[in-house]
Design an enzyme around this catalytic site. Structure first.
Site, PDB file in Angstrom:
ATOM      1  N   LYS A  86      12.303  66.029  31.138  1.00  0.00           N
ATOM      2  CA  LYS A  86      12.984  67.310  31.387  1.00  0.00           C
ATOM      3  C   LYS A  86      13.349  67.962  30.064  1.00  0.00           C
ATOM      4  O   LYS A  86      13.815  67.281  29.138  1.00  0.00           O
ATOM      5  CB  LYS A  86      14.236  67.054  32.222  1.00  0.00           C
ATOM      6  CG  LYS A  86      15.008  68.308  32.610  1.00  0.00           C
ATOM      7  CD  LYS A  86      16.240  67.947  33.435  1.00  0.00           C
ATOM      8  CE  LYS A  86      17.007  69.172  33.883  1.00  0.00           C
ATOM      9  NZ  LYS A  86      18.226  68.820  34.656  1.00  0.00           N
ATOM     10  N   SER A 161      18.568  70.978  39.111  1.00  0.00           N
ATOM     11  CA  SER A 161      17.883  71.683  38.050  1.00  0.00           C
ATOM     12  C   SER A 161      16.636  70.969  37.522  1.00  0.00           C
ATOM     13  O   SER A 161      15.824  71.599  36.848  1.00  0.00           O
ATOM     14  CB  SER A 161      18.850  71.907  36.888  1.00  0.00           C
ATOM     15  OG  SER A 161      19.309  70.669  36.382  1.00  0.00           O
ATOM     16  N   SER A 185      21.288  67.190  40.161  1.00  0.00           N
ATOM     17  CA  SER A 185      20.024  67.713  39.638  1.00  0.00           C
ATOM     18  C   SER A 185      18.860  66.743  39.560  1.00  0.00           C
ATOM     19  O   SER A 185      17.736  67.174  39.311  1.00  0.00           O
ATOM     20  CB  SER A 185      20.235  68.314  38.253  1.00  0.00           C
ATOM     21  OG  SER A 185      20.745  69.599  38.393  1.00  0.00           O
TER      22      SER A 185
HETATM   23  N1  GLN Z   1      23.508  72.586  40.933  1.00  0.00           N
HETATM   24  C1  GLN Z   1      24.615  72.062  40.181  1.00  0.00           C
HETATM   25  C2  GLN Z   1      25.035  73.064  39.156  1.00  0.00           C
HETATM   26  O1  GLN Z   1      24.488  74.098  39.107  1.00  0.00           O
HETATM   27  C3  GLN Z   1      24.234  70.758  39.547  1.00  0.00           C
HETATM   28  C4  GLN Z   1      23.265  70.930  38.467  1.00  0.00           C
HETATM   29  C5  GLN Z   1      23.011  69.641  37.739  1.00  0.00           C
HETATM   30  O2  GLN Z   1      23.188  68.549  38.279  1.00  0.00           O
HETATM   31  N2  GLN Z   1      22.638  69.775  36.478  1.00  0.00           N
HETATM   32  O3  GLN Z   1      25.901  72.842  38.398  1.00  0.00           O
END
Ligand code: GLN
Length: 492
Positions: A86, A161, A185
């Site tokens: 990632k 994400s 994410s």
């Molecule tokens: N969707 C959550 C956020 O926007 C978690 C994102 C993540 O785990 N990086 O913060």
């Protein structure tokens, strides 16, 4: 012999050791598949084909020497395995954008510990994967470089994400990938794409070299098609790192997964607070069926209660933006990436941040700055921290009664691209079942347990006590021994 790109991590490693395949052939098969599918899926932001070919060649030389008895030492455990990373994890010399314009041309001079450990274990890096900007999002639509697409249906999101990593593994561009999970994410995109993904215990895997989002929540995790594959990666990434003061000095057990799928003696809890109004009926049905399957394997199942669950979402959306607003202060056009020139330094900051950050990142910075400002700090941030402790206690209490907790990963399957476009709050709701583990610091594992009527994957989440990832792997592995959902491939 199945297609090279269909091999799981375990199968690929075995075939490499036996000399049935070469790392170069496997890597080139992955690169060719990326060439063919990525114009539609858009899992990758940067491809590192030259580096991959070079690393694969080196791996092959070592494998050949080893088989000929010319290589004394033990072979690195993942030698020759292609991997995607990632784009929020630093790899020395490879562009790291975090899905943001502000880091479009940033080349880190160092490598994240998690990736460094996998490199030492012999992986071949094929590229950096798409992400919501600075990992803020649940769909990978917030990437400054355009969204990724779900390989099961290209009009749907892959989740986020870490949507690029999940989509890359699901579409068999790579056997495994690394991601990060601050509020879901890794698990939510794993669920949306029908693959297996782990968020380890907080402090289990070093955050050094992971670009910080919410420092008290961030975890480096892994994707694979099977629990066994994810366990292989996890074992090697985990463990104390002197460069991350929050990484814990707790021994990492070698994870032994029994081919016998019996779960006799395993106590699994199902929290009533996770089956709420608004959950897609097929998600609830899929998870309940999977729980019944675990019971059929010998586990004892009981209802448990995590009473503070409903506060996780508001607490997370105070704490995560608060920490993000502080972490993102460093992008000012002076030290990293983009610089919008101005004669006035304050004006330069403003222009750089105005041009470099996207709308969601700006929203989070404003939310976080507000929650931390004098006069509001106690009312919002301080209060959120207290409720966070109550959420953590919920888990401590539940884990006195059960070994693991089974829930849905998200209330729905993958939604359509643009569906939550002008309503950030409805998007935040996709995280309602994954955020509590990050707040409590406990591990969570997502894996596929079926499909909805549109052919989109349904996922189940297992949560366990701190530092007990092996329990989650054991249960998911047993399930995968007797079911075939994890072997299904999208027709991209
Ligand atoms: N969707 C959550 C956020 O926007 C978690 C994102 C993540 O785990 N990086 O913060």
């Amino acid at each position: 012999m199945p297609e090279l790109t269909d091999l799981s991590v375990r199968q690929a490693l075995d075939a490499l050791r036996r000399g049935e395949i070469s790392s170069l052939a496997l890597t080139q098969a992955c690169l060719a598949r990326i060439d063919r599918l990525d114009p539609a899926v858009h899992a990758f932001l940067t491809r590192t084909s030259d580096l991959a070919v070079q690393q694969a060649g080196a791996a092959d030389r070592r494998l050949v020497a080893h088989r000929a008895g010319r290589d004394e030492g033990p072979l690195p455990p993942l030698l020759g395995l292609p991997l995607a990373v990632k784009d929020v994890l630093a790899v020395e010399g490879i562009r790291c954008t975090c899905g943001s314009k502000i880091l479009e041309n940033f080349i880190p001079p160092y490598t994240a510990t998690s990736v460094e450990r996998l490199l030492a274990a012999g992986v071949v890096i094929v590229g950096k994967t798409n992400t919501d900007e600075f990992a803020m999002g649940s769909s990978t639509e917030n990437s400054a470089y355009g969204p990724s697409h779900n390989p099961w249906n290209l009009e749907h999101v892959p989740g986020g994400s870490s949507g690029g990593s999940a989509a890359a593994v699901a579409s068999r561009m790579v056997p495994a990938a690394v991601g990060s999970d601050t509020g879901g994410s890794v698990r939510q995109p794993a669920s949306y794409c029908g693959v297996t993904g782990l968020k380890p215990t907080y402090g289990r895997v070093s955050r050094y070299g992971l670009v910080a989002y919410g420092s008290s929540l961030d975890a480096v995790g892994a994707f694979g098609r099977t629990a066994e594959d994810v366990a292989l990666l996890f074992e090697l990434m985990a463990g104390r790192d002197a460069r991350d003061a929050t990484s814990m000095d707790v021994a990492v057990p070698a994870i032994r997964l029994d081919p016998d799928p019996s779960l006799a003696g395993m106590r699994i809890g199902v929290p009533k607070e996770y089956f709420i109004a608004g959950i897609q009926p097929e998600v609830e049905a899929g998870v309940r069926q999977a729980v019944a399957q675990l019971e059929a394997l010998g586990a004892s199942v009981r209802e448990v209660s995590l009473p503070y669950t409903e506060y996780a979402l508001p607490v997370y959306y105070l704490i995560a933006p608060a920490e993000a607003s502080a972490n993102l202060a460093r992008y000012d056009g002076v030290r990293f990436g983009l610089r919008e020139q101005s004669a006035q330094v304050l004006d330069q900051y403003k222009r750089t941040r105005g041009a470099g950050f996207g709308a969601e990142v700006k929203r989070r910075i404003m939310l976080g700055t507000y929650a931390l400002s004098a006069g509001y700090y106690d009312a919002y941030y301080g209060q959120a921290q207290k409720v966070r402790t109550l959420i953590k206690r919920d888990f401590e209490q539940a884990f006195t009664q059960v070994d693991a907790i089974a829930t849905p990963v998200a209330p729905t399957t993958a939604f359509r691209i643009g569906e939550h476009g002008d309503d950030p709050l409805s998007m935040y709701l996709e995280d309602v079942f994954t955020l509590p583990t990050n707040l409590a610091g406990v591990p969570g594992l997502a894996f596929p347990v079926g499909f909805d009527a549109r052919g989109l994957p349904v996922g189940m989440q297992l949560m366990g006590p701190h530092f007990r990832e092996e329990i989650l792997f054991r249960i998911a592995h047993a399930y995968q021994q007797v079911t075939g959902w994890h072997q299904k491939a999208p027709l991209v």
